[in-house]
Design an enzyme around this catalytic site. Structure first.
Site, mmCIF file in Angstrom:
data_model
loop_
_atom_site.group_PDB
_atom_site.id
_atom_site.type_symbol
_atom_site.label_atom_id
_atom_site.label_comp_id
_atom_site.label_asym_id
_atom_site.label_seq_id
_atom_site.Cartn_x
_atom_site.Cartn_y
_atom_site.Cartn_z
ATOM 1 N N PRO A 9 0.795 -1.229 0.000
ATOM 2 C CA PRO A 9 0.000 0.000 0.000
ATOM 3 C C PRO A 9 0.831 1.285 0.000
ATOM 4 O O PRO A 9 1.837 1.376 0.712
ATOM 5 C CB PRO A 9 -0.803 -0.092 1.305
ATOM 6 C CG PRO A 9 -0.909 -1.546 1.569
ATOM 7 C CD PRO A 9 0.362 -2.162 1.041
ATOM 8 N N ASN A 10 0.366 2.217 -0.803
ATOM 9 C CA ASN A 10 0.879 3.589 -0.880
ATOM 10 C C ASN A 10 2.218 3.728 -1.595
ATOM 11 O O ASN A 10 2.665 4.844 -1.859
ATOM 12 C CB ASN A 10 0.974 4.234 0.526
ATOM 13 C CG ASN A 10 -0.381 4.319 1.200
ATOM 14 O OD1 ASN A 10 -1.341 4.816 0.597
ATOM 15 N ND2 ASN A 10 -0.491 3.818 2.417
ATOM 16 N N ARG A 17 4.910 11.220 -2.420
ATOM 17 C CA ARG A 17 4.606 10.876 -1.035
ATOM 18 C C ARG A 17 5.811 11.142 -0.135
ATOM 19 O O ARG A 17 6.824 10.469 -0.234
ATOM 20 C CB ARG A 17 4.245 9.387 -0.975
ATOM 21 C CG ARG A 17 3.977 8.874 0.402
ATOM 22 C CD ARG A 17 3.900 7.356 0.411
ATOM 23 N NE ARG A 17 3.589 6.902 1.751
ATOM 24 C CZ ARG A 17 3.850 5.689 2.205
ATOM 25 N NH1 ARG A 17 4.389 4.798 1.411
ATOM 26 N NH2 ARG A 17 3.555 5.368 3.439
ATOM 27 N N TYR A 22 10.897 9.201 1.923
ATOM 28 C CA TYR A 22 10.934 8.091 0.957
ATOM 29 C C TYR A 22 11.715 8.406 -0.320
ATOM 30 O O TYR A 22 11.871 7.520 -1.168
ATOM 31 C CB TYR A 22 9.502 7.665 0.613
ATOM 32 C CG TYR A 22 8.727 7.168 1.815
ATOM 33 C CD1 TYR A 22 9.194 6.077 2.550
ATOM 34 C CD2 TYR A 22 7.551 7.795 2.234
ATOM 35 C CE1 TYR A 22 8.512 5.624 3.672
ATOM 36 C CE2 TYR A 22 6.856 7.345 3.347
ATOM 37 C CZ TYR A 22 7.343 6.257 4.067
ATOM 38 O OH TYR A 22 6.666 5.813 5.165
ATOM 39 N N ASN A 73 8.510 -4.918 -0.337
ATOM 40 C CA ASN A 73 8.265 -3.790 0.555
ATOM 41 C C ASN A 73 6.756 -3.767 0.778
ATOM 42 O O ASN A 73 5.999 -3.348 -0.100
ATOM 43 C CB ASN A 73 8.742 -2.476 -0.064
ATOM 44 C CG ASN A 73 8.554 -1.305 0.895
ATOM 45 O OD1 ASN A 73 7.901 -1.439 1.937
ATOM 46 N ND2 ASN A 73 9.131 -0.165 0.549
ATOM 47 N N ALA A 76 2.889 -0.326 5.074
ATOM 48 C CA ALA A 76 2.397 -0.414 6.459
ATOM 49 C C ALA A 76 1.932 -1.823 6.827
ATOM 50 O O ALA A 76 1.882 -2.163 8.020
ATOM 51 C CB ALA A 76 1.262 0.587 6.672
ATOM 52 N N GLU A 97 12.985 -8.553 2.812
ATOM 53 C CA GLU A 97 12.103 -7.433 3.156
ATOM 54 C C GLU A 97 12.887 -6.130 2.982
ATOM 55 O O GLU A 97 14.016 -6.026 3.460
ATOM 56 C CB GLU A 97 11.696 -7.630 4.624
ATOM 57 C CG GLU A 97 10.885 -6.531 5.229
ATOM 58 C CD GLU A 97 10.644 -6.795 6.731
ATOM 59 O OE1 GLU A 97 10.929 -7.922 7.238
ATOM 60 O OE2 GLU A 97 10.182 -5.855 7.397
ATOM 61 N N HIS A 99 12.747 -1.773 3.119
ATOM 62 C CA HIS A 99 12.088 -0.512 3.463
ATOM 63 C C HIS A 99 12.984 0.627 3.024
ATOM 64 O O HIS A 99 14.190 0.607 3.294
ATOM 65 C CB HIS A 99 11.827 -0.425 4.968
ATOM 66 C CG HIS A 99 10.980 -1.551 5.445
ATOM 67 N ND1 HIS A 99 9.632 -1.608 5.209
ATOM 68 C CD2 HIS A 99 11.297 -2.711 6.076
ATOM 69 C CE1 HIS A 99 9.157 -2.743 5.679
ATOM 70 N NE2 HIS A 99 10.152 -3.432 6.209
ATOM 71 N N ARG A 106 12.068 5.421 13.421
ATOM 72 C CA ARG A 106 10.875 6.249 13.242
ATOM 73 C C ARG A 106 9.880 5.997 14.395
ATOM 74 O O ARG A 106 10.302 5.730 15.506
ATOM 75 C CB ARG A 106 10.271 5.971 11.862
ATOM 76 C CG ARG A 106 11.239 6.305 10.720
ATOM 77 C CD ARG A 106 10.626 6.038 9.369
ATOM 78 N NE ARG A 106 9.460 6.883 9.141
ATOM 79 C CZ ARG A 106 8.534 6.649 8.195
ATOM 80 N NH1 ARG A 106 8.648 5.586 7.412
ATOM 81 N NH2 ARG A 106 7.513 7.462 8.047
HETATM 82 C C1 DQA Z 1 7.964 1.663 4.355
HETATM 83 C C2 DQA Z 1 7.875 1.919 5.850
HETATM 84 C C3 DQA Z 1 6.470 1.672 6.358
HETATM 85 O O1 DQA Z 1 6.404 1.934 7.750
HETATM 86 C C4 DQA Z 1 5.489 2.582 5.656
HETATM 87 O O2 DQA Z 1 4.169 2.312 6.101
HETATM 88 C C5 DQA Z 1 5.593 2.491 4.177
HETATM 89 C C6 DQA Z 1 6.915 2.436 3.576
HETATM 90 C C7 DQA Z 1 9.338 2.055 3.772
HETATM 91 O O3 DQA Z 1 9.605 1.701 2.630
HETATM 92 O O4 DQA Z 1 10.118 2.744 4.438
HETATM 93 O O5 DQA Z 1 4.588 2.533 3.473
HETATM 94 O O6 DQA Z 1 7.782 0.273 4.117
#
Ligand code: DQA
Length: 149
Positions: A9-10, A17, A22, A73, A76, A97, A99, A106
């Site tokens: 998501p996102n 964003r 990011y 990735n 959330a 994984e 990020h 954070r």
């Molecule tokens: C993320 C970190 C997550 O906490 C966040 O919700 C994201 C992006 C990152 O790439 O740093 O959507 O996975």
């Protein structure tokens, strides 16, 4: 060998964003760099992004079965997506994984990953390059496993 790069998501909103956290690159730009890296490594790569946990689970149960490894990735969902975690574990496909941000530096809720116990390892805080490092490592890992090293 086919590697999947899965974003949750996102992450389709990268570029606009929260660029301070990011980075300013879009997901399409990052995917281009991953594609180039995959070509250098001599592997095929496919991409999947969804804002929906169920769609990610369906993907892991279906098309992902053909792949040798996964770079993920989960956004959330990393912090609470137990059905995603179960689907990844059930797939038995080695995964890294990733990020973009350092989730350990954070908010408290980001420090916990429900995925970390079912992946080979985690890369956090290295920005878009984290995907390339993950791909590089995953290919080495799979080749070593195949060679029985
Ligand atoms: C993320 C970190 C997550 O906490 C966040 O919700 C994201 C992006 C990152 O790439 O740093 O959507 O996975």
């Amino acid at each position: 060998m086919k590697i999947l790069v899965i974003n949750g998501p996102n992450l389709n909103m990268l570029g606009t964003r929260n660029p301070a956290v990011y980075g300013g690159d879009t997901l399409a730009e990052i995917e281009d760099r991953i594609r180039n890296k995959a070509a250098d490594l001599g592997v095929d790569v496919d991409f999947f992004q969804s804002n929906h946990e169920g769609a990610l689970v369906d993907y892991l149960q279906g098309p992902a079965r053909e792949s040798a490894g996964i770079v993920m990735n989960a956004g959330a969902l990393t912090h609470y997506g137990l059905s995603l975690r179960d689907a990844l574990a059930d797939s038995q496909i080695p995964a890294i994984e990733v990020h973009l941000s350092n989730i350990h530096a954070r908010e408290e809720f980001r420090r916990r990953s429900v995925l970390s116990s079912v992946v080979v390892g985690q890369i956090a805080g290295l920005g878009w390059r984290g995907y390339l490092y993950a791909l590089d490592y995953l290919v080495t890992h799979i080749r070593e496993e195949e060679a029985g090293a």
